[in-house]
Write a protein that holds these residues in place. Structure first.
Motif, PDB file in Angstrom:
ATOM      1  N   THR A 108       0.804  -1.146  -0.048  1.00 51.23           N
ATOM      2  CA  THR A 108       0.225  -0.075   0.121  1.00 51.23           C
ATOM      3  C   THR A 108       0.701   1.272  -0.106  1.00 51.23           C
ATOM      4  N   VAL A 109       1.847   1.333   0.741  1.00 48.85           N
ATOM      5  CA  VAL A 109       2.840   2.469   0.870  1.00 48.85           C
ATOM      6  C   VAL A 109       3.476   2.644  -0.141  1.00 48.85           C
ATOM      7  N   SER A 110       4.119   1.670  -1.098  1.00 49.72           N
ATOM      8  CA  SER A 110       4.664   1.756  -2.294  1.00 49.72           C
ATOM      9  C   SER A 110       3.775   2.538  -3.454  1.00 49.72           C
ATOM     10  N   VAL A 111       2.519   2.085  -3.429  1.00 50.44           N
ATOM     11  CA  VAL A 111       1.625   2.696  -4.340  1.00 50.44           C
ATOM     12  C   VAL A 111       1.134   4.140  -4.117  1.00 50.44           C
ATOM     13  N   ALA A 112       1.237   4.104  -2.776  1.00 49.20           N
ATOM     14  CA  ALA A 112       0.827   5.543  -2.236  1.00 49.20           C
ATOM     15  C   ALA A 112       2.183   6.440  -2.348  1.00 49.20           C
ATOM     16  N   THR A 113       3.364   6.091  -2.688  1.00 53.65           N
ATOM     17  CA  THR A 113       4.516   6.605  -2.846  1.00 53.65           C
ATOM     18  C   THR A 113       4.679   7.219  -4.127  1.00 53.65           C
ATOM     19  N   ARG A 114       4.070   6.344  -5.062  1.00 56.62           N
ATOM     20  CA  ARG A 114       4.024   6.754  -6.459  1.00 56.62           C
ATOM     21  C   ARG A 114       3.393   8.194  -6.451  1.00 56.62           C
ATOM     22  N   ILE A 115       2.415   8.486  -5.803  1.00 55.35           N
ATOM     23  CA  ILE A 115       1.586   9.426  -5.872  1.00 55.35           C
ATOM     24  C   ILE A 115       2.232  10.781  -5.167  1.00 55.35           C
ATOM     25  N   ILE A 116       2.949  10.290  -4.038  1.00 53.59           N
ATOM     26  CA  ILE A 116       3.463  11.532  -3.303  1.00 53.59           C
ATOM     27  C   ILE A 116       4.867  11.818  -3.985  1.00 53.59           C
ATOM     28  N   ASP A 117       5.137  11.003  -4.833  1.00 54.22           N
ATOM     29  CA  ASP A 117       6.516  11.527  -5.475  1.00 54.22           C
ATOM     30  C   ASP A 117       6.342  12.240  -6.948  1.00 54.22           C
ATOM     31  N   ASN A 118       5.090  12.200  -7.181  1.00 52.97           N
ATOM     32  CA  ASN A 118       4.536  12.893  -8.453  1.00 52.97           C
ATOM     33  C   ASN A 118       3.355  13.805  -7.829  1.00 52.97           C
ATOM     34  N   HIS A 119       3.914  14.692  -6.737  1.00 57.78           N
ATOM     35  CA  HIS A 119       2.646  15.269  -6.143  1.00 57.78           C
ATOM     36  C   HIS A 119       2.032  16.233  -7.031  1.00 57.78           C
ATOM     37  N   GLU A 120       2.755  17.135  -7.682  1.00 59.32           N
ATOM     38  CA  GLU A 120       2.285  18.411  -8.651  1.00 59.32           C
ATOM     39  C   GLU A 120       1.309  17.638  -9.703  1.00 59.32           C
ATOM     40  N   ALA A 121       1.858  16.526 -10.425  1.00 58.52           N
ATOM     41  CA  ALA A 121       0.989  16.069 -11.576  1.00 58.52           C
ATOM     42  C   ALA A 121      -0.145  15.448 -11.108  1.00 58.52           C
ATOM     43  N   TYR A 122      -0.308  14.766 -10.063  1.00 58.21           N
ATOM     44  CA  TYR A 122      -1.682  14.107  -9.522  1.00 58.21           C
ATOM     45  C   TYR A 122      -2.579  15.363  -8.924  1.00 58.21           C
ATOM     46  N   LYS A 123      -1.814  16.211  -8.258  1.00 54.27           N
ATOM     47  CA  LYS A 123      -2.596  17.431  -7.795  1.00 54.27           C
ATOM     48  C   LYS A 123      -3.544  18.045  -8.896  1.00 54.27           C
ATOM     49  N   LYS A 124      -2.966  18.412  -9.994  1.00 58.50           N
ATOM     50  CA  LYS A 124      -3.250  19.031 -11.206  1.00 58.50           C
ATOM     51  C   LYS A 124      -4.451  18.190 -11.643  1.00 58.50           C
ATOM     52  N   ARG A 125      -4.196  16.955 -11.915  1.00 62.90           N
ATOM     53  CA  ARG A 125      -5.098  16.008 -12.391  1.00 62.90           C
ATOM     54  C   ARG A 125      -6.412  15.775 -11.677  1.00 62.90           C
ATOM     55  N   ASN A 126      -6.057  15.652 -10.161  1.00 63.57           N
ATOM     56  CA  ASN A 126      -7.289  15.828  -9.281  1.00 63.57           C
ATOM     57  C   ASN A 126      -8.110  17.175  -9.375  1.00 63.57           C
ATOM     58  N   LEU A 127      -7.642  18.208  -9.676  1.00 62.70           N
ATOM     59  CA  LEU A 127      -8.346  19.503  -9.664  1.00 62.70           C
ATOM     60  C   LEU A 127      -9.270  19.204 -10.986  1.00 62.70           C
ATOM     61  N   LYS A 128      -8.737  18.900 -11.878  1.00 56.71           N
ATOM     62  CA  LYS A 128      -9.355  18.890 -13.250  1.00 56.71           C
ATOM     63  C   LYS A 128     -10.494  17.936 -13.161  1.00 56.71           C
ATOM     64  N   LYS A 129     -10.300  16.627 -12.508  1.00 55.78           N
ATOM     65  CA  LYS A 129     -11.368  15.576 -12.427  1.00 55.78           C
ATOM     66  C   LYS A 129     -12.426  16.078 -11.403  1.00 55.78           C
ATOM     67  N   LYS A 130     -11.852  16.942 -10.412  1.00 48.80           N
ATOM     68  CA  LYS A 130     -12.844  17.199  -9.111  1.00 48.80           C
ATOM     69  C   LYS A 130     -13.910  17.972  -9.765  1.00 48.80           C
ATOM     70  N   ALA A 131     -13.456  19.044 -10.671  1.00 50.60           N
ATOM     71  CA  ALA A 131     -14.592  20.030 -11.381  1.00 50.60           C
ATOM     72  C   ALA A 131     -15.561  18.962 -12.053  1.00 50.60           C
ATOM     73  N   SER A 132     -15.354  18.203 -12.647  1.00 51.07           N
ATOM     74  CA  SER A 132     -16.200  17.199 -13.224  1.00 51.07           C
ATOM     75  C   SER A 132     -17.130  16.486 -12.397  1.00 51.07           C
TER      76      SER A 132
END
Length: 401
Positions: free
Chosen positions: A363-387
């Motif tokens: 679980t931590v290794s999967v979560a780490t992939r997101i943490i390591d690419n924080h800005e990319a996933y944060k941008k992706r989330n903002l776009k999807k959250k609006a939808s």
């Protein structure tokens, strides 16, 4: 009587009596056994990214399977996900393992396109014998704003299912980002328990952000029944038991459950509760107990689940469930309380076995992939959250799930 009727019709047997009397014997001819025509199974198709696989995905595929006899699932390619949504967290191999591991899936098509083009739609109809294309009631829009399923709707080969409320990959990414951010700040307890009030003294903005990432899932007994096999082990069956957190259900979980199931006739899985996990990891799981339970129940290798299983496997528990073998993988997360071995009893009974974990994923290794690419996933989330916000604003009741 049927034999007599046939002879009269064909040869005028019994004094030349034949054709004129044939109509009187037609009802008897209808009683002759007919060769049964094999009805072609109804094949339905549903696609998706299936990134950060969760019980919402599983429930969608469960509903899709109810609309046909065979369910074919398309797993969208990495390139198409990047172009339409942003970078995927899981690899294609991991996503295929997760989808193939679901009990309702009959066939998987890797590297499916995000959009149902006319070419791909014809491939589905002609090569894969698909009768209907399925999607949820939430809109699936392409970057230019058009409906990804417009062609399927136009030709009358589209069916819709109800979206599963309370969870989405976007929501889970948000939970992960917030959880590990707070973990670093040393304030996990206030931010990861959906059942504990968040400290509102931290400010309105922070409170709203934390509150928005808490689970909105409302567990019901009906949903658990829909996911359950509803079968007990047969007399004399070899019952295998394995336990764990099964947080952020991933490909590693699927593979270890497959390995455990191969050791017996019936696989019983214990899912630990949120507090037990927190006591050993230092923070609460990203997915709460009922969410994790549904993910495990959806796996084709699982026969039954103990919801909130005890941390220590007792003799009474072994007797109650007639457990023949207790197994544990080589890849684990968290640690046991010092001096306490949760498997001491089955070890003393000679029914414990350590099995090699097929994949090193955690679980931590999967979560780490997101943490390591924080800005990319944060941008992706903002776009999807609006939808998603638009969906909930315009949402209407859809019957049946």
């Amino acid at each position: 009587m049927v034999t007599v009727a046939i002879l009269w019709l064909s040869t005028g047997y019994f004094g030349g009596i034949g054709a004129p009397f044939a109509p009187y014997f037609w009802p008897y001819l209808a009683q002759l056994p007919k060769k049964k025509e094999r009805k072609r199974p109804v094949r339905v198709y549903m696609d998706g990214c299936f990134d950060l696989m969760h019980y919402g995905h599983a429930n969608a595929l469960r509903q899709a399977k109810l609309l046909g006899d065979q369910l074919v699932v398309g797993v969208v390619s990495d390139e198409e996900i990047v172009a339409n949504k942003g970078p995927p967290v899981l690899s294609m191999e991991e996503r295929l393992t997760l989808v193939s591991g679901l009990k309702w899936v009959d066939e998987v098509i890797p590297n499916a396109p995000y959009e149902i083009t006319e070419e791909f739609m014809n491939t589905l109809f002609n090569k894969y014998n698909i009768d209907y294309i399925i999607h949820g009631d939430d809109p699936c829009l392409l970057p230019d704003g058009t409906d990804a399923y417009a062609l399927a709707k136009k030709v009358g080969r589209y069916k819709q299912i109800k979206r599963t409320e309370g969870v989405s990959s976007t929501d889970i990414v948000g939970r992960i980002l917030l959880t590990f951010k707070q973990k670093e700040a040393g304030s996990m307890e206030a931010t990861t328990d959906a059942n504990v009030a968040v400290n509102q003294n931290t400010g309105a903005d922070t409170y709203d952000k934390v509150k928005s990432q808490l689970s909105n899932f409302l567990p019901t007994s009906r949903r658990i029944m829909q996911f359950s096999n509803g079968q007990a082990p047969l007399p004399g069956a070899r019952v295998v038991y394995i336990d764990g957190a099964f947080d952020l259900f991933h490909a590693g979980h699927v593979e270890i459950l497959r390995s455990a199931r191969q050791l017996g006739d019936f696989l019983l899985v214990g899912v630990h509760d949120d507090q037990a996990i927190r006591d050993r990891r230092g923070y609460r799981p990203i997915m709460h107990l009922h969410e994790r339970t549904l993910s495990v129940l959806a796996c084709r290798y699982v026969d039954e689940v103990i919801i909130g299983a005890p941390w220590e496997v007792s003799r009474d528990m072994i007797t109650t469930f007639n457990i023949s073998l207790v197994v544990h993988g080589t890849v684990t997360e968290g640690s046991s309380v010092v001096g306490i071995d949760p498997y001491a009893v089955p070890k003393s009974m000679g029914i414990f076995q350590t099995i090699t974990s097929p994949k090193p994923i955690t679980t931590v290794s999967v979560a780490t992939r997101i943490i390591d690419n924080h800005e990319a996933y944060k941008k992706r989330n903002l776009k999807k959250k609006a939808s998603e916000d638009r969906y909930y604003t315009q949402k209407k009741f859809v019957s049946g799930d």
